[in-house]
Design a protein around this motif. Sequence first.
Motif, PDB file in Angstrom:
ATOM      1  N   ASP A  62      69.467 -16.820  31.742  1.00 18.82           N
ATOM      2  CA  ASP A  62      69.520 -18.608  31.601  1.00 18.82           C
ATOM      3  C   ASP A  62      70.216 -18.697  30.504  1.00 18.82           C
ATOM      4  O   ASP A  62      70.343 -18.121  29.458  1.00 18.82           O
ATOM      5  N   ARG A  63      71.147 -20.062  30.469  1.00 22.54           N
ATOM      6  CA  ARG A  63      71.629 -20.500  29.123  1.00 22.54           C
ATOM      7  C   ARG A  63      70.568 -20.599  28.022  1.00 22.54           C
ATOM      8  O   ARG A  63      69.506 -21.360  28.227  1.00 22.54           O
ATOM      9  N   THR A  64      70.644 -20.338  26.821  1.00 25.74           N
ATOM     10  CA  THR A  64      69.793 -20.617  25.509  1.00 25.74           C
ATOM     11  C   THR A  64      70.037 -21.871  25.050  1.00 25.74           C
ATOM     12  O   THR A  64      71.293 -22.221  24.456  1.00 25.74           O
ATOM     13  N   GLU A  65      69.119 -22.521  24.879  1.00 26.07           N
ATOM     14  CA  GLU A  65      69.413 -24.014  24.182  1.00 26.07           C
ATOM     15  C   GLU A  65      68.117 -24.292  23.245  1.00 26.07           C
ATOM     16  O   GLU A  65      66.934 -23.936  23.345  1.00 26.07           O
ATOM     17  N   ILE A  66      68.819 -24.334  21.841  1.00 28.92           N
ATOM     18  CA  ILE A  66      67.748 -24.434  20.759  1.00 28.92           C
ATOM     19  C   ILE A  66      66.874 -25.720  21.124  1.00 28.92           C
ATOM     20  O   ILE A  66      67.117 -26.620  21.437  1.00 28.92           O
ATOM     21  N   PRO A  97      64.929 -20.853  26.584  1.00 31.67           N
ATOM     22  CA  PRO A  97      64.079 -21.055  27.501  1.00 31.67           C
ATOM     23  C   PRO A  97      62.938 -22.180  26.834  1.00 31.67           C
ATOM     24  O   PRO A  97      62.731 -22.637  25.892  1.00 31.67           O
ATOM     25  N   PRO A  98      61.856 -22.400  27.549  1.00 30.78           N
ATOM     26  CA  PRO A  98      60.883 -23.663  27.390  1.00 30.78           C
ATOM     27  C   PRO A  98      60.384 -23.060  25.973  1.00 30.78           C
ATOM     28  O   PRO A  98      59.775 -21.925  25.784  1.00 30.78           O
ATOM     29  N   PRO A  99      60.297 -24.118  25.033  1.00 31.81           N
ATOM     30  CA  PRO A  99      59.712 -23.425  23.549  1.00 31.81           C
ATOM     31  C   PRO A  99      58.502 -23.440  23.437  1.00 31.81           C
ATOM     32  O   PRO A  99      57.774 -23.940  24.186  1.00 31.81           O
ATOM     33  N   GLN A 100      57.884 -22.747  22.571  1.00 29.98           N
ATOM     34  CA  GLN A 100      56.582 -22.538  22.317  1.00 29.98           C
ATOM     35  C   GLN A 100      56.082 -23.710  21.353  1.00 29.98           C
ATOM     36  O   GLN A 100      57.071 -23.832  20.080  1.00 29.98           O
ATOM     37  N   ILE A 101      55.159 -24.436  21.780  1.00 28.38           N
ATOM     38  CA  ILE A 101      54.916 -25.566  20.654  1.00 28.38           C
ATOM     39  C   ILE A 101      53.294 -25.458  20.020  1.00 28.38           C
ATOM     40  O   ILE A 101      52.433 -24.947  20.562  1.00 28.38           O
ATOM     41  N   THR A 102      53.524 -25.581  18.527  1.00 28.91           N
ATOM     42  CA  THR A 102      52.220 -25.699  17.816  1.00 28.91           C
ATOM     43  C   THR A 102      52.344 -26.841  16.952  1.00 28.91           C
ATOM     44  O   THR A 102      53.264 -27.345  16.362  1.00 28.91           O
TER      45      THR A 102
END
Length: 362
Positions: A62-66, A97-102
């Motif tokens: 998959d293409r990486t997107e910030i 990929p879908p980011p981790q959210i905190t």
Amino acid sequence: ICLICLPFYAIFLQAKDKEVRGTKFVVSGLKEGGLYRFRVRAVNAAGVGAPGEISDALEVKDRTEIPDIELDASVRERIVVHAGGVIRIIAYVSGKPPPQITWHRNDEAVPAEATIEVTAISSALVIKKCQRSHQGIYNLVAKNVGGERRKTIIVDVLDVPGPVGVPLNFENLTNDSGKLIWFTPDDDGGSAITNYVIEKREADRRGWTPVTYTVTRQNAVIQNLMKGNAYFFRIAAENLIGKGPWVETPYEYIIKEPMSVPDRPEELQVTGVTRNSVSLSWNPPKYNGGSDITMYIIESRLIGKDKFIRITKDKLLNRKYTSDGLKEGDTYEFRVSAVNVVGQGKPSFCSKPITCKDELGK
């Protein structure tokens, strides 16, 4: 014609059965993580041409997107909520990929009352029935292999002021008035104090009576009190949000003539003189300061010296005193002060200079 080949095989396979018109084509059905090489042949009426230059092997992933964070239209970077309301911070988060959210508040964990609501495209922090303790700097962090993004939201929670500072003191000024003194609240509720509300209650009654509605300082003079009556007082701070909790005086105050140090004793007289002693007498002060006289203090000054020296050491209540151990021929002045529970009053007017000798007046 688009052809593909696995790097460890020499045979190219046609990526699509039908001809491709145009210069772009998406190859599907590839294995994630696989390495592939590609080449292209052009076709015209004369036939199939030679293949184009073979590219380097490419890994399928998959293409990486910030990550990207965008606040909902209902949210600003600084929000103000009244106590008892709802803190709701909604943010839309994307990235591959879908980011981790905190979430954090003041660089620590969010309050226990906070709930995090998550959807495929958003994350929301919600605190119902919020309090002043919930205000602070909230941070939303989204992170994936492409990088990290952060969004900061300042939350202010406004409330009524906290209780006024203690001690809460009352000072009797006259037989019908007194001065109430207090400290500002530790917490103004996030809004400046605009007023202090004061009420009074007679000790033998239950009902409170307003004293004044507009006080901006930390003290107030209470008028129209009844001499001999006992009162309780209470104060509440007020801001634009409303009135804070009451703080009551810890005990009742009885209105009476205020106490002070006694006036100066009167008519100090020399009643006897010898070569080494002087006897004195005096009358009590006209006003004892509202409290009984507890003792008198006698002081003397040798003529030629600047300072008076206390000569009584024991508690003297009798209004007569003989100062002995004096030196014949020396000349002295004397004065007397009265003392009550408040303190020592002003000294009397000085006696006339007295010279120690055996016969008074000679």
